[in-house]
Design a protein around this motif. Structure first.
Motif, PDB file in Angstrom:
ATOM      1  N   GLU A  15     -45.365 -27.826  16.165  1.00  0.00           N
ATOM      2  CA  GLU A  15     -44.281 -28.233  15.274  1.00  0.00           C
ATOM      3  C   GLU A  15     -44.476 -29.675  14.813  1.00  0.00           C
ATOM      4  N   SER A  16     -44.910 -30.533  15.712  1.00  0.00           N
ATOM      5  CA  SER A  16     -45.161 -31.933  15.372  1.00  0.00           C
ATOM      6  C   SER A  16     -46.269 -32.056  14.331  1.00  0.00           C
ATOM      7  N   ALA A  29     -44.616 -23.267   6.928  1.00  0.00           N
ATOM      8  CA  ALA A  29     -44.761 -24.724   7.036  1.00  0.00           C
ATOM      9  C   ALA A  29     -43.458 -25.418   6.657  1.00  0.00           C
ATOM     10  N   ARG A  86     -31.791 -24.516   5.748  1.00  0.00           N
ATOM     11  CA  ARG A  86     -32.064 -24.241   7.158  1.00  0.00           C
ATOM     12  C   ARG A  86     -30.806 -23.815   7.910  1.00  0.00           C
ATOM     13  N   ARG A 103     -46.002 -32.505   6.535  1.00  0.00           N
ATOM     14  CA  ARG A 103     -44.895 -32.647   5.584  1.00  0.00           C
ATOM     15  C   ARG A 103     -45.154 -31.881   4.287  1.00  0.00           C
ATOM     16  N   GLN A 104     -45.007 -30.581   4.345  1.00  0.00           N
ATOM     17  CA  GLN A 104     -45.125 -29.734   3.157  1.00  0.00           C
ATOM     18  C   GLN A 104     -44.133 -30.186   2.085  1.00  0.00           C
ATOM     19  N   LEU A 157     -46.945 -29.879  12.011  1.00  0.00           N
ATOM     20  CA  LEU A 157     -46.362 -29.491  10.728  1.00  0.00           C
ATOM     21  C   LEU A 157     -45.484 -30.605  10.168  1.00  0.00           C
ATOM     22  N   GLN A 158     -44.753 -31.279  11.029  1.00  0.00           N
ATOM     23  CA  GLN A 158     -43.915 -32.396  10.585  1.00  0.00           C
ATOM     24  C   GLN A 158     -44.765 -33.534  10.032  1.00  0.00           C
ATOM     25  N   LYS A 206     -40.542 -24.161   7.006  1.00  0.00           N
ATOM     26  CA  LYS A 206     -39.612 -23.867   8.097  1.00  0.00           C
ATOM     27  C   LYS A 206     -40.054 -24.488   9.434  1.00  0.00           C
ATOM     28  N   ASN A 207     -41.244 -25.088   9.436  1.00  0.00           N
ATOM     29  CA  ASN A 207     -41.747 -25.772  10.631  1.00  0.00           C
ATOM     30  C   ASN A 207     -41.939 -24.829  11.826  1.00  0.00           C
ATOM     31  N   ALA A 241     -51.493 -26.734  13.628  1.00  0.00           N
ATOM     32  CA  ALA A 241     -50.209 -26.053  13.474  1.00  0.00           C
ATOM     33  C   ALA A 241     -50.301 -24.554  13.713  1.00  0.00           C
TER      34      ALA A 241
END
Length: 379
Positions: free
Chosen positions: A348-349, A292, A188, A355-356, A351-352, A294-295, A320
């Motif tokens: 974003e939350s 995902a 990142r 947790r891919q 996706l977090q 990269k969020n 998401a």
């Protein structure tokens, strides 16, 4: 496990990208790997034709692709051993067998349904001593999976496991690994730094647009509507991929626009994703998984449907991503969300929370466990 064959098919770049992601991780663990196109075992000409035909349909006649996918879903006999498609696909099975034996592969991992069907046919005829596996590159169960009989099935999410087991695949063979993506997507760059490196204002909102590696979908129409409504503190980048015609067209139209960036094929997708505040894309399995990782909040244009419909439904369902009924409406909605910091934070939350996972890492672990997995009973 010392030498692995990754068996893909060049119908779009997603399957190849998945194979390369697995290869990259395995080779870092000192496992020798080779990626081959299963369709080339029929003939190299057939492989080239299928690759060209797939790209042509995606770009120019997506309705035909959508029809074909839905037809195969509604008519499972299409992939039965006595069908014409099955007979064509398995023409190269003996050449594949010779390749596995002569090059001393001890594991074969398929990243395409066609590859899995060919390998299944080969194993029925020869019963060679190799580990076998299938890796899904979309968030769904594929039509034709019932024709496959491999030892392990790596799927995108545990919530899809019932779809596989309902088709007769043993539960113990189904592993929710996540879809593999290249390791560079797990690294990142801070968002402001990524924007600076790409020539985008650090404090500006950044909308990233891409119609897959082939640059398909109504990108030009949507971009026109977006540019007309683009806030002064926002910029947009369009990745045209291998679609040179789209690149030339957009480059001529927007070459003097300071906040519109038209990009052809690029090897900087991880950096573009790190810089993005919103990603407008078609929901290809690899593209959405990279996002995902990269969020990034996602905006989906349903350009092709088929299995991509399920990818879209999955990420819209977890909060998401979003979509709209028309390209014009999606363009409007994308601008609205680009302005809405709170909405994007919520996405974003989501996706977090999802947790891919690192699919390549999990596949490596499972393929090296050495446990015996009961095969599905032969029909």
């Amino acid at each position: 496990m010392e030498k692995v064959l990754l068996l893909s098919a060049s119908t779009g770049q997603g399957h190849n990208s998945c194979a390369q992601a697995v290869k990259e991780y395995f080779e870092d663990k000192n496992i020798q790997c080779e990626v081959l196109d299963s369709l080339n075992f029929i003939s190299e000409g057939f492989g080239r034709f299928m690759s060209w035909g797939h790209s042509f349909m995606y770009r120019h006649i997506p309705r035909l692709f959508r029809w074909g996918y839905n037809y195969s879903k509604d008519h499972p006999w299409v992939f039965k051993p006595d069908s014409g498609i099955y007979k064509i696909l398995t023409i190269g099975a003996e050449r594949l067998h010779d390749c596995i034996i002569n090059r001393k592969f001890d594991a074969v991992i398929c990243t395409h349904l066609f590859s899995a069907i060919i390998l299944t046919h080969l194993m029925k005829r020869h019963r060679i001593s190799v580990k076998t596996a299938f890796v899904a590159t979309d968030y769904t169960f594929y039509p034709g999976m019932g024709a496959c009989n491999l030892q392990k099935y790596f799927i995108a999410s545990k919530c899809l496991a019932h779809a596989y087991s309902n088709q007769g695949i043993p539960q113990e063979a189904i592993i929710a690994s996540g879809i593999p993506v290249r390791q560079k997507f797990w690294k990142r760059t801070e968002k402001g730094d990524a924007k600076y490196l790409l020539g985008i204002g650090r404090k500006n909102k950044h909308l990233l647009m891409m119609g897959g590696s082939m640059g398909c979908g109504p990108m030009a129409k949507m971009l026109k509507r977006i540019v007309d409504r683009l806030p002064k503190d926002a910029e947009v980048s369009v990745i045209c991929g291998t679609n040179r015609q789209l690149y030339r067209k957009l480059n001529v139209r927007y070459k003097n626009h300071p906040r519109v960036h038209i990009v052809g094929y690029t090897d900087k997708m991880p950096l573009y994703m790190d810089s993005a505040d919103l990603y407008l894309t078609k929901p290809g399995g690899i593209s959405v998984t990279e996002a995902a990782v990269k969020n990034i909040p996602m905006s989906f244009i349903n350009a092709v449907a088929g299995c991509e419909q399920y990818n879209m439904d999955f990420f819209v369902g977890i909060g998401a991503a979003f979509t709209a009924d028309s390209p014009a409406e999606l363009a409007e909605k994308s601008i609205t969300v680009l302005k809405d910091d709170r909405k994007r934070k919520q996405m974003e939350s989501a996706l977090q929370e999802y947790r891919q996972s690192d699919g390549a890492e999990r596949i490596f672990y499972e393929m090296n466990r050495g446990e015996h997995i009961c095969e599905k009973q032969q029909s």
